[in-house]
Write a protein that holds these residues in place. Structure first.
Motif, mmCIF file in Angstrom:
data_model
loop_
_atom_site.group_PDB
_atom_site.id
_atom_site.type_symbol
_atom_site.label_atom_id
_atom_site.label_comp_id
_atom_site.label_asym_id
_atom_site.label_seq_id
_atom_site.Cartn_x
_atom_site.Cartn_y
_atom_site.Cartn_z
ATOM 1 N N ASN A 158 30.482 59.426 -41.238
ATOM 2 C CA ASN A 158 29.841 58.765 -42.365
ATOM 3 C C ASN A 158 30.153 59.427 -43.692
ATOM 4 O O ASN A 158 30.439 58.759 -44.685
ATOM 5 C CB ASN A 158 28.328 58.703 -42.148
ATOM 6 N N VAL A 159 30.104 60.745 -43.711
ATOM 7 C CA VAL A 159 30.383 61.469 -44.949
ATOM 8 C C VAL A 159 31.842 61.268 -45.374
ATOM 9 O O VAL A 159 32.145 61.033 -46.547
ATOM 10 C CB VAL A 159 30.052 62.964 -44.781
ATOM 11 N N ARG A 163 33.256 59.553 -48.736
ATOM 12 C CA ARG A 163 34.167 60.312 -49.610
ATOM 13 C C ARG A 163 35.474 59.551 -49.819
ATOM 14 O O ARG A 163 36.019 59.531 -50.930
ATOM 15 C CB ARG A 163 34.439 61.687 -48.993
ATOM 16 N N ASP A 164 35.982 58.918 -48.764
ATOM 17 C CA ASP A 164 37.206 58.129 -48.902
ATOM 18 C C ASP A 164 37.029 57.023 -49.937
ATOM 19 O O ASP A 164 37.905 56.779 -50.777
ATOM 20 C CB ASP A 164 37.596 57.512 -47.552
ATOM 21 N N LEU A 207 34.526 43.781 -38.100
ATOM 22 C CA LEU A 207 34.095 42.805 -39.098
ATOM 23 C C LEU A 207 32.841 43.289 -39.823
ATOM 24 O O LEU A 207 32.724 43.143 -41.046
ATOM 25 C CB LEU A 207 33.815 41.463 -38.419
ATOM 26 N N ALA A 208 31.906 43.875 -39.081
ATOM 27 C CA ALA A 208 30.688 44.386 -39.704
ATOM 28 C C ALA A 208 31.000 45.531 -40.655
ATOM 29 O O ALA A 208 30.413 45.627 -41.739
ATOM 30 C CB ALA A 208 29.705 44.843 -38.622
ATOM 31 N N ALA A 209 31.939 46.391 -40.276
ATOM 32 C CA ALA A 209 32.303 47.509 -41.142
ATOM 33 C C ALA A 209 32.962 47.017 -42.423
ATOM 34 O O ALA A 209 32.726 47.564 -43.505
ATOM 35 C CB ALA A 209 33.221 48.471 -40.389
ATOM 36 N N VAL A 210 33.792 45.980 -42.313
ATOM 37 C CA VAL A 210 34.406 45.408 -43.520
ATOM 38 C C VAL A 210 33.331 44.849 -44.441
ATOM 39 O O VAL A 210 33.338 45.085 -45.656
ATOM 40 C CB VAL A 210 35.421 44.311 -43.145
ATOM 41 N N TYR A 284 40.572 53.193 -47.555
ATOM 42 C CA TYR A 284 39.758 52.037 -47.168
ATOM 43 C C TYR A 284 39.838 51.820 -45.653
ATOM 44 O O TYR A 284 38.818 51.630 -44.989
ATOM 45 C CB TYR A 284 40.261 50.804 -47.908
ATOM 46 N N VAL A 285 41.031 51.852 -45.119
ATOM 47 C CA VAL A 285 41.229 51.659 -43.687
ATOM 48 C C VAL A 285 40.459 52.716 -42.899
ATOM 49 O O VAL A 285 39.744 52.399 -41.932
ATOM 50 C CB VAL A 285 42.725 51.699 -43.331
ATOM 51 N N ASP A 286 40.588 53.965 -43.302
ATOM 52 C CA ASP A 286 39.902 55.050 -42.602
ATOM 53 C C ASP A 286 38.384 54.856 -42.634
ATOM 54 O O ASP A 286 37.694 55.082 -41.632
ATOM 55 C CB ASP A 286 40.257 56.399 -43.232
ATOM 56 N N ALA A 287 37.871 54.452 -43.793
ATOM 57 C CA ALA A 287 36.426 54.276 -43.930
ATOM 58 C C ALA A 287 35.916 53.163 -43.015
ATOM 59 O O ALA A 287 34.907 53.322 -42.324
ATOM 60 C CB ALA A 287 36.068 53.978 -45.386
#
Length: 324
Positions: A158-159, A163-164, A207-210, A284-287
């Protein structure tokens, strides 16, 4: 719209500017085909349209008691600065938050209304701790070492994700208007995520993360500076190709379109490629993948993320636009 497989159009041209800001950090991030750029801010005195929501509490029934309101962290509860105290605060908050989510799911109705107050306040405090650690990597590293293994992995995911996304955000001077609204009920959204997964094979957690990153599950209703719209932040041209005739502002239609676009871009075989097509940023992808990984590990993390609030970055610091 029906549930018959859609004809998937060829990928759209790459966009050259990131939208207003990062929803998991600020608001809102450009969706399909975006590339990183300046993030928007809200200058002091800017207009924010925020309906005043009511927050019903779940009934304290069953073996897991709901936290007393008197025992809950205040919206501006002080955050410890010492790694040992931070680790203790995270451990206690995470346990209480999961208990509160269990009570909500067992005795409340996540398919209707908003999250109960214990979930909202505990989730907000946890989110604020993560945001503090994201801005203080040395303290974060020492805090991880004082957490149990599973808790440390969750905190690190999460952190690092926050940060990303912060790395892509830059305050912009000048007032803007941002419209925010309460999200649709948690289980109503979950049903839409799973429907899109069944149709296009894109995991609902992705999808939820996006949606979490883009608009905090639909809380942000303003279009981006470059014209991206709706809960999944589509550019008009991309929507025309992948929206399947739906309404760009309708959550169900937007989720199906996002799954359509991600599938056309490589998911589920290559999520990194697909998400990079959605927004041209490795950060963005990593997050997104970090948040999705946590939801896969424990569905209660979805309900915690659902109650994360919208922040913006102003020229004079952060400002929270939603929540208590």
């Amino acid at each position: 719209m029906n549930d018959q497989p859609a004809v998937i159009s060829p990928p759209m041209p790459r966009r050259t500017v990131l939208a207003a800001a990062l929803a998991a950090v600020v608001v809102p991030l450009s969706g399909c085909g975006g590339s990183p750029g300046e993030a928007a801010s809200v200058a002091p005195g800017a207009s924010v349209t925020t309906p005043a929501p009511e927050r019903p509490s779940a009934s304290p029934e069953g073996p897991t008691p709901e936290p007393s309101v008197r025992d809950l962290p205040a919206p501006d509860e002080a955050i410890p600065k010492d790694p040992a105290r931070l680790a203790d605060a995270l451990t206690r908050t995470a346990g209480r938050l999961r208990d509160a989510i269990d009570v909500w799911r067992r005795t409340g109705d996540p398919a209707k209304g908003e999250a109960p107050e214990p979930v909202v306040l505990l989730s907000l405090y946890e989110q604020r701790v993560y945001r503090y650690l994201a801005r203080n990597p040395k303290i974060a590293s020492r805090t991880y070492g004082k957490l149990p293994k599973d808790a440390a992995a969750r905190a690190r995911d999460n952190v690092t994700a926050i940060r990303d996304l912060l790395s892509l955000a830059h305050p912009v001077s000048g007032p803007i208007k941002i419209k925010v609204e309460p999200p649709e009920p948690a289980d109503a959204l979950l049903a839409d995520f799973r429907r899109a997964e069944r149709r296009f094979g894109v995991e609902w957690e992705v999808l939820a993360a996006v949606m979490l990153v883009e608009t905090k599950f639909g809380r942000v209703r303003s279009p981006s500076y470059v014209g991206a719209k709706g809960p999944m932040q589509f550019m008009p041209g991309t929507w025309k190709a992948y929206g399947m005739g739906g309404d760009i502002d309708d959550t169900s239609d937007a989720l199906l379109a996002a799954a359509n676009y991600l599938h056309a871009s490589g998911a589920p075989g290559d999520y990194r490629r697909a998400l990079y097509a959605y927004n041209h940023s490795e950060a963005y992808v990593d997050a997104v993948l970090s948040h999705a990984r946590q939801m896969k590990r424990d569905i209660r993390n979805y309900y915690a993320y659902y109650t994360w609030q919208v922040y913006v970055i102003t020229t004079k610091g952060e400002r929270r636009l939603t929540g208590p």
